[in-house]
Design a protein around this motif. Structure first.
Motif, short mmCIF file in Angstrom:
data_model
loop_
_atom_site.label_atom_id
_atom_site.label_comp_id
_atom_site.label_asym_id
_atom_site.label_seq_id
_atom_site.Cartn_x
_atom_site.Cartn_y
_atom_site.Cartn_z
N LEU A 181 38.41 46.58 35.88
CA LEU A 181 40.04 46.95 35.31
C LEU A 181 40.82 46.10 34.18
CD1 LEU A 181 41.76 48.48 38.49
CD2 LEU A 181 39.88 49.34 36.04
N ILE A 182 41.02 45.25 34.53
CA ILE A 182 41.61 43.62 33.82
C ILE A 182 40.69 42.91 32.74
CG2 ILE A 182 43.08 41.82 33.86
CD1 ILE A 182 43.65 42.07 36.77
N HIS A 183 39.87 42.26 32.90
CA HIS A 183 38.90 42.12 32.02
C HIS A 183 37.61 42.77 30.77
CE1 HIS A 183 40.15 38.67 35.43
NE2 HIS A 183 40.57 38.22 33.90
N THR A 184 37.97 43.90 31.25
CA THR A 184 37.21 44.15 30.36
C THR A 184 38.47 45.77 29.68
OG1 THR A 184 34.98 44.37 31.95
CG2 THR A 184 35.56 45.98 30.52
N GLY A 185 38.50 46.44 30.54
CA GLY A 185 40.06 47.56 30.37
C GLY A 185 41.59 47.52 29.41
N VAL A 186 41.86 46.48 30.72
CA VAL A 186 43.10 46.21 30.18
C VAL A 186 42.85 44.67 28.68
CG1 VAL A 186 45.02 44.58 30.33
CG2 VAL A 186 44.11 46.71 32.20
#
Length: 315
Positions: A219-224
């Motif tokens: 979620l963080i290191h790929t999406g956001v």
């Protein structure tokens, strides 16, 4: 806030997040193949939700050729992550990250080898400087090649990861007319069936907090991180992007020291400015600084030709 200042804040945030990647990988306690599998799984959910919410699937612009190129780039990206995370285990987050940041030189060399792109004497000189820095940073000694030591293997894994990143960059540069978020989505989707045979679900049962770290990677290191990064690319000149990319290894080294007490030695530290300076010289020589792109650049064909991973993330 001006578009340029907003872009600077977005890219700086993305690079800071990228610098915490190693901690998330280590704290998950999972094998590199499991880490990457769940990163692409949760990352696909995050990026898929974003592009659907923004209505970017309509008029996606993919052709069979560009879809195939995106998928091929995804193969390189997925195994690039596996090798980088294996390198964390065999060396340290700091050493692996700095060695991995030789990516720009592989892009130049591969471009000259595969596509006959022009290679100047100055570029060759800066590549030599960078690899001198690499020798210092790696800290590899003859003893690391004997006795079954894994340190030299880890340095080699980081170098091979950088090579795969370079291949992905060259492939992705040939995709035009497609928004970069969609290219990134295809690349992580490719990773799901690709890594499924290597994923050990039995080892992941009952890992508790490890799932939080794995979800964070997706979620963080790929999406956001990708959303922030591509938004910033539309607002910044290449020169500023190249400079801000080095926030990633700097944060990674600080995190490695603060969380695990790892730090590179004095001789190794001498190699860092050599790699940084040479990388900037090569990057800016290949891509002369341009005025910041207009706010609508994210919808332009050239915006889609940027690599679908961060210059750090790349990792």
């Amino acid at each position: 806030m001006t578009p340029e200042n907003k872009g600077t804040a977005q890219l700086t945030t993305a690079m800071v997040l990228s610098g915490t990647l190693g901690v998330f990988v280590a704290e998950s306690g999972a094998s590199p193949f499991d880490v990457v599998f769940f990163r692409v799984l949760f990352g696909a959910l995050a990026l898929g939700g974003y592009v659907v919410a923004r209505g970017r699937l309509r008029g996606h612009g993919f052709t069979p050729r560009t879809l195939g190129l995106a998928a091929l780039g995804g193969v390189f990206i997925v195994f690039n992550w596996v090798l980088l995370f294996q390198s964390y285990e065999n060396t340290s987050i700091s050493v692996a990250t700095v060695v991995y940041h030789t990516q720009p030189f592989y892009v130049v060399l591969l471009g000259a080898l595969l596509f006959r792109e022009r290679l100047t004497a100055a570029t060759v000189g800066w590549i030599a400087v960078a690899f001198a820095g690499l020798i210092l940073v790696s800290g590899v000694t003859p003893g690391d090649f004997t006795g079954g030591g894994t340190y030299a293997v880890g340095v080699g894994q980081a170098l091979l990861a950088a090579l795969l990143y370079g291949l992905s960059t060259l492939v992705t540069k040939r995709i035009t007319g497609v928004r970069p978020h969609l290219v990134a989505l295809v690349q992580v989707l490719v990773g799901i069936p690709l890594l499924l045979p290597f994923a050990d679900f039995g080892a992941m049962s009952g890992t508790g907090w490890a799932w939080g770290w794995l979800v964070g990677l997706g979620l963080i290191h790929t999406g956001v991180m990708y959303v922030l990064m591509y938004a910033a690319y539309a607002r910044l000149a290449t020169s500023k992007i190249a400079v801000l990319a080095f926030v990633y290894p700097a944060v990674a080294m600080v995190m490695d020291w603060a969380v695990y007490g790892h730090h590179i030695g004095l001789v190794q530290a001498l190699g860092v400015p050599l790699i940084v300076t040479a990388s900037l010289k090569v990057t800016l020589a290949r891509r002369p600084a341009a005025a910041p792109a207009p706010r609508t650049a994210a919808h332009a064909p050239e915006a889609a030709s940027r690599p679908a991973t961060p210059a750090a993330c790349e990792a």
